[in-house]
Design an enzyme around this catalytic site. Structure first.
Site, PDB file in Angstrom:
ATOM      1  N   ASP A   1       3.383  -4.715   0.078  1.00  0.00           N
ATOM      2  CA  ASP A   1       2.389  -3.214   0.190  1.00  0.00           C
ATOM      3  C   ASP A   1       0.759  -3.543  -0.839  1.00  0.00           C
ATOM      4  O   ASP A   1       1.657  -3.388  -2.030  1.00  0.00           O
ATOM      5  CB  ASP A   1       3.470  -2.551   0.765  1.00  0.00           C
ATOM      6  N   GLU A   2       0.103  -2.973  -0.854  1.00  0.00           N
ATOM      7  CA  GLU A   2      -0.783  -2.533  -1.786  1.00  0.00           C
ATOM      8  C   GLU A   2       0.332  -1.516  -2.605  1.00  0.00           C
ATOM      9  O   GLU A   2      -0.393  -1.214  -3.731  1.00  0.00           O
ATOM     10  CB  GLU A   2      -1.919  -2.078  -1.187  1.00  0.00           C
TER      11      GLU A   2
END
Length: 204
Positions: free
Chosen positions: A45-46
């Site tokens: 994920d970011e």
């Protein structure tokens, strides 16, 4: 065709991709001049960090994403995680996936005796005055969307920081955040002859 393979320490705030409709997002291409056709094997994920493998070989990507391959994460959680919560993580917890309920597979999980020595994140986690935190190791052979975060939340200890440290036998080691290392192959991610055989591995 000669394929190329890379080990990356993905920093916080970067997408695990090369193209995005949102121009302000940071992407992997800003870290290194990768050859055309390079793809991330799985994603982080970011707001997650750590070990990310990249390759130009789609077959390698499929093999490493196999359910046989272990992925180990260190999660910093809100509060001092209890033995009961660790047991829940080990036995499997119910999380939501695409609107449906899903019970995670049994996995290895344990509390870290001391915080790993990661450098401070670019965005501070929070002020220490807001209470104690602790670290837990979780090793999965599955990879549902935001699974580790959902698991620790379901056990009562939301994740504040998440770092993937191992895929198979490939470890993050001392590779600094944002650094890229090109390697000859990713066979160390395929941790046993049985797994290599089952996945149809014939060499990268």
């Amino acid at each position: 065709m000669i394929h190329r393979h890379f080990i990356v320490h993905k920093p916080y705030g970067y997408l695990s991709q090369f193209v995005c409709e949102h121009k302000k997002k940071k992407m992997l291409g800003e870290l290194h001049e990768f050859p055309e056709g390079t793809m991330a094997i799985g994603r982080l994920d970011e707001d997650s960090e750590g070990l990310l493998l990249l390759t130009t070989n789609g077959k390698v990507s499929e093999q490493v994403r196999s359910k046989h391959i272990e992925k180990e994460y260190y999660a910093q959680v809100d509060g001092l995680i209890t033995d009961e919560a660790i047991k829940l993580l080990q036995e499997g917890v119910e999380i939501g996936i695409g609107g449906d309920k899903y019970k995670t597979l049994p996995c290895a999980a344990f509390r870290l005796a001391q915080a790993p020595g990661f450098p401070q994140r670019s965005r501070k986690i929070r002020d220490d005055r807001h209470g104690p935190t602790s670290w837990v190791s979780i090793t999965l052979t599955e990879g549902k969307n935001r699974q580790v975060r959902k698991m620790t939340a379901a056990a009562g200890f939301p994740t504040l920081r998440l770092v993937r440290i191992r895929i198979g036998d490939i470890t993050l080691g001392e590779l600094p955040s944002g650094e890229v290392m090109e390697v000859e192959d990713l066979s160390a991610a395929m941790v046993s002859e049985q797994i290599l055989s089952e996945s149809g591995f014939t060499g990268f």
